[in-house]
Design a protein around this motif. Structure first.
Motif, PDB file in Angstrom:
ATOM      1  N   ALA A  74      85.322 -35.134  79.777  1.00 39.24           N
ATOM      2  CA  ALA A  74      86.076 -34.903  78.548  1.00 39.24           C
ATOM      3  C   ALA A  74      87.546 -34.801  78.911  1.00 39.24           C
ATOM      4  O   ALA A  74      87.886 -34.527  80.068  1.00 39.24           O
TER       5      ALA A  74
ATOM      6  N   LEU B 165      79.667 -28.812  76.392  1.00 40.38           N
ATOM      7  CA  LEU B 165      79.588 -29.918  77.339  1.00 40.38           C
ATOM      8  C   LEU B 165      78.705 -29.559  78.524  1.00 40.38           C
ATOM      9  O   LEU B 165      78.562 -28.401  78.880  1.00 40.38           O
TER      10      LEU B 165
ATOM     11  N   GLN C 188      84.736 -42.627  73.728  1.00 40.18           N
ATOM     12  CA  GLN C 188      84.446 -41.196  73.680  1.00 40.18           C
ATOM     13  C   GLN C 188      84.110 -40.771  72.254  1.00 40.18           C
ATOM     14  O   GLN C 188      84.366 -41.495  71.306  1.00 40.18           O
TER      15      GLN C 188
ATOM     16  N   VAL D  90      85.313 -36.626  74.346  1.00 44.27           N
ATOM     17  CA  VAL D  90      84.196 -36.299  75.230  1.00 44.27           C
ATOM     18  C   VAL D  90      83.400 -37.554  75.545  1.00 44.27           C
ATOM     19  O   VAL D  90      83.105 -38.353  74.651  1.00 44.27           O
TER      20      VAL D  90
ATOM     21  N   TRP E 298      77.760 -29.304  69.209  1.00 40.87           N
ATOM     22  CA  TRP E 298      78.988 -28.725  68.677  1.00 40.87           C
ATOM     23  C   TRP E 298      78.626 -27.772  67.545  1.00 40.87           C
ATOM     24  O   TRP E 298      77.551 -27.883  66.948  1.00 40.87           O
TER      25      TRP E 298
ATOM     26  N   LEU F 171      78.011 -34.712  76.238  1.00 41.80           N
ATOM     27  CA  LEU F 171      78.005 -33.866  75.050  1.00 41.80           C
ATOM     28  C   LEU F 171      76.659 -33.179  74.872  1.00 41.80           C
ATOM     29  O   LEU F 171      75.621 -33.829  74.831  1.00 41.80           O
TER      30      LEU F 171
END
Lengths: 210, 216, 270
Positions: free
Chosen positions: B30, C218, C207, C162, C170, C167
């Protein structure tokens, strides 16, 4: 003298003595070392039968010398157990190393499928000395006492010691819709007084549907 | 300290203008800010010669230049990451274990096991491992990947260290290396296999060994 | 009565031995093992993740007739029934998954979206729904759930881009959008890769972009944990992955996973 160099690397300091270790698990050494291939499963007829059953999986080497030898296997976590005349039972594929003086023997302990390669083989280690056992992730030690029997998924079972009765239970408490779930679930039940080592991961065994 | 270890498997790098980083392709997890990732075949300042060297060595791991201004998280495949700081000396490491390193380091290629002569050739061909290894020299930090984390074993003149080539990660210092066998080792693993040899490191420095015999 | 433990024998000093009185209640035993306390209550768990238990606990496949009601209230996702079991009874059970890191999360009238393969267990007070992003599930309500990750979870706040493969999920922020690095794609090497197909896609070209207020979870993973089936989406126009008449020329092909470039090259004219 066994010590953990890290949670996943065993360091053994040797002064002319020997250790038995899983074949190919030496990652480094200093000093002088000699290596010898041993056939697994202990001596005698039982050992022979075991070797037949387990194949190469059980190959053990003897390392003898002066210096430090480091052992590791596929980034498994390593747990040290001291034996003072008692017996440790350990799932054979989870045994990394033992003091040279300890006696080992292997038995097929069940779940169908010796031929399918997904049964359980248990190695017993007896005598006075140290044992290094492996687990996928750090092992959790669970105490079994008469009022607290324990049920374990066979795929997560690593080892046990003490005065324990072990039995395999099939599908007793596990129900699924017909046609879902793909068969019975086996669980391992421990009763008595002792310790059980379980790993935070599951080997592929035929049991363990939960 | 451009690399900050967030946990055993993730490092955070601060990217500031004028100080570029190199990283393995696919290592970026990221980022935040204005950061540009550019594929680079040459990597480092090694230039054409080191590029050819890597091509020959099969060490041609694609690298990216990371430039701009922001923060980047690096990690790869859940492997453990070790940050090694270099202050003028040389780190020897296989290219596919490099996660990221500072652009201030000079990159090169080196024949590993050269003192092993014919044995070195045998090892490389038999085990299919790189005969060449990447060198990073100068002042800066390197983030290296290993399966199950690494231990650092000191190499001192009176105590050479022998390492299973499969578990070898990197070494630094004034260290000579050659391929050797211990008593009984070849009989045990079989002569035909590449594992019949061990990497012997002598001199003074340190070697990093991972907790696994698995290549990345 | 637990008299076992001769001095000098057994595990080395400093190693903790657990029993039902010392195991935590609905908390981590260590970073890789989670202990659930059941006192006549229920938990949903992914099949194959129970490693041991004390007490009397029943495990029933989701879809077992008696559980129809609870499944109706907690499962709003057409999950494949055989992937989940309901644990109920009294005792303490240990959950773990391939030695990955395990974490529990408390939601209070909240929502969190998570990669389906990372969800290990949850309390029935939460309801589970399919996310609009394929391969992800959304938990809504109040209660606790347990998720796994490859390495400890790293919590970040937007704005952030990301690598899709890193990932985990969220919370609270709006769904992510795709971000393509135009420079990377159109550069000489990017073009070469697009033409030859060599090298595949990596997070540097594409991303997920998060903006707004919230938290992004993450993990260090480029090799994903196997995804759990989230079930099929309704064959309906306007539903992503639904394959309805609204879909743009993807036809009957396999649903595109997050992280795949798909028809990206075409869009960039490469």
């Amino acid at each position: 003298m066994f010590r953990l160099q890290s949670s996943k690397v065993l360091a053994v300091e040797m002064t002319g003595d020997a250790v038995k270790a899983k074949n190919g698990s030496m990652v480094a050494y200093d000093g002088d070392m000699a290596f010898k291939k041993l056939t697994g499963g202990g001596d005698g007829i039982r050992g022979m039968v075991t070797r037949r059953l387990t194949g190469e999986q059980m190959t053990v080497m003897e390392v003898r010398g002066r210096g430090i030898c480091w052992f590791a296997d596929r980034a498994s976590d390593i747990n040290l157990v001291g034996l003072q005349g008692d017996t440790l039972s350990v799932e054979s594929s989870n045994l990394l190393a033992t003091d040279g003086g300890l006696r080992t023997g292997t038995v097929f302990t069940g779940l169908r499928g010796a031929s399918q390669g997904n049964g359980l083989f248990t190695t017993t280690v007896e005598g006075h000395g140290q044992v290094a056992i492996m687990s996928d992730g750090p092992a959790v030690l669970l105490r079994v006492s008469p009022q607290y029997p324990l049920t374990v998924d066979p795929g997560a079972y690593v080892a046990h010691q003490g005065n324990l009765r072990r039995s395999l239970q099939s599908g007793v408490t596990f129900r699924t819709l017909l046609g879902e779930g793909g068969g019975e679930a086996f669980q391992m039940r421990f009763e008595g007084d002792g310790l059980v080592y379980v790993q935070p991961s599951e080997r592929n065994t035929i049991g363990g549907d939960v | 300290m451009p690399f900050r270890e967030i946990n055993s498997k993730v490092v955070e790098a601060a990217v500031v203008p004028g100080r570029r980083l190199f990283s393995q392709r696919g290592a970026m997890l990221a980022y935040r800010g204005e950061v540009a990732f550019t594929p680079s075949t040459t990597g480092g300042q090694g230039g054409l010669r080191s590029m050819i060297g890597r091509r020959v060595a099969g060490e041609d791991t694609p690298l990216m230049t990371v430039e701009g201004s922001g923060t980047v998280l690096f990690g790869h495949g859940g492997h453990h990451i070790q940050v090694i700081d270099l202050s003028g000396d040389t780190l020897y490491v296989e290219a596919d274990r490099l996660l990221a390193f500072e652009g201030t380091l000079e990159q090169g290629t080196m024949f590993l096991g050269s003192q092993g002569g014919v044995m070195g050739m045998v090892r490389g061909q038999v085990s299919g491992q790189g005969l060449f290894t990447t060198t990073l020299k100068g002042h800066g930090s390197v983030a290296v990947m290993a399966h199950g984390g690494v231990i650092e074993i000191p190499v001192t003149p009176r105590r050479p260290v022998h390492v299973d080539p499969q578990a070898y990660v990197a070494h630094h210092g004034e260290v000579r290396n050659k391929l050797s066998t211990a008593l009984g080792w070849r009989d045990m693993v079989g002569r035909g296999s590449g594992e019949a040899f061990q990497l012997e490191l002598s001199g003074s420095g340190a070697v990093f060994v991972q907790a696994s015999e698995e290549k990345l | 009565m637990s008299t076992y433990g001769t001095p000098g024998a057994g595990p080395r000093p400093g190693v903790t031995v657990h029993d039902p009185t010392t195991l935590p209640s609905d908390d981590n035993v260590d970073p890789y093992t989670f202990c659930v306390e059941l006192a006549g209550s229920r938990w949903f768990l992914q099949k194959g993740k129970m490693i041991a238990y004390y007490g009397t606990i029943d495990f029933n496949g989701v879809g077992h007739g008696r559980l129809d009601r609870i499944v109706r209230t907690s499962f709003h996702s057409p999950l494949h029934a055989s992937d989940w079991v309901v644990a109920e009874g009294t005792g303490r059970m240990l959950l773990a998954d391939r030695a990955f890191d395990v974490n529990s999360y408390d939601l209070e009238e909240g929502n969190l979206t998570i990669r389906s393969g990372n969800l290990l267990a949850f309390q029935p007070s939460l309801s589970l729904k399919q996310s609009i992003v394929p391969g992800f599930l959304t938990l809504i309500g109040t209660g606790k759930f347990v998720a796994v990750s490859n390495g400890p979870v790293v919590f970040m706040e937007p704005p952030l881009r990301v690598d899709p493969q890193a990932l985990v999920g969220w919370a609270d922020c709006p769904s992510p959008c795709h971000h393509y690095d135009h420079g990377y794609m159109t550069g000489v090497l990017g073009g070469l890769r697009a033409l030859t197909g060599l090298g595949g896609a990596s997070g540097e070209e594409h991303q997920f972009e998060f903006v707004g207020a919230g938290t992004v979870l993450l993990q260090s993973s480029e090799s994903l944990m196997p995804e759990q089936a989230t079930g099929v989406t309704p064959q309906q126009a306007g539903v992503p992955g639904g394959g309805g008449s609204g879909a743009h020329g993807q036809g009957t092909g396999a649903p595109r996973l997050p992280g795949q470039l798909g028809d990206l090259q075409r869009r960039f004219g490469l």
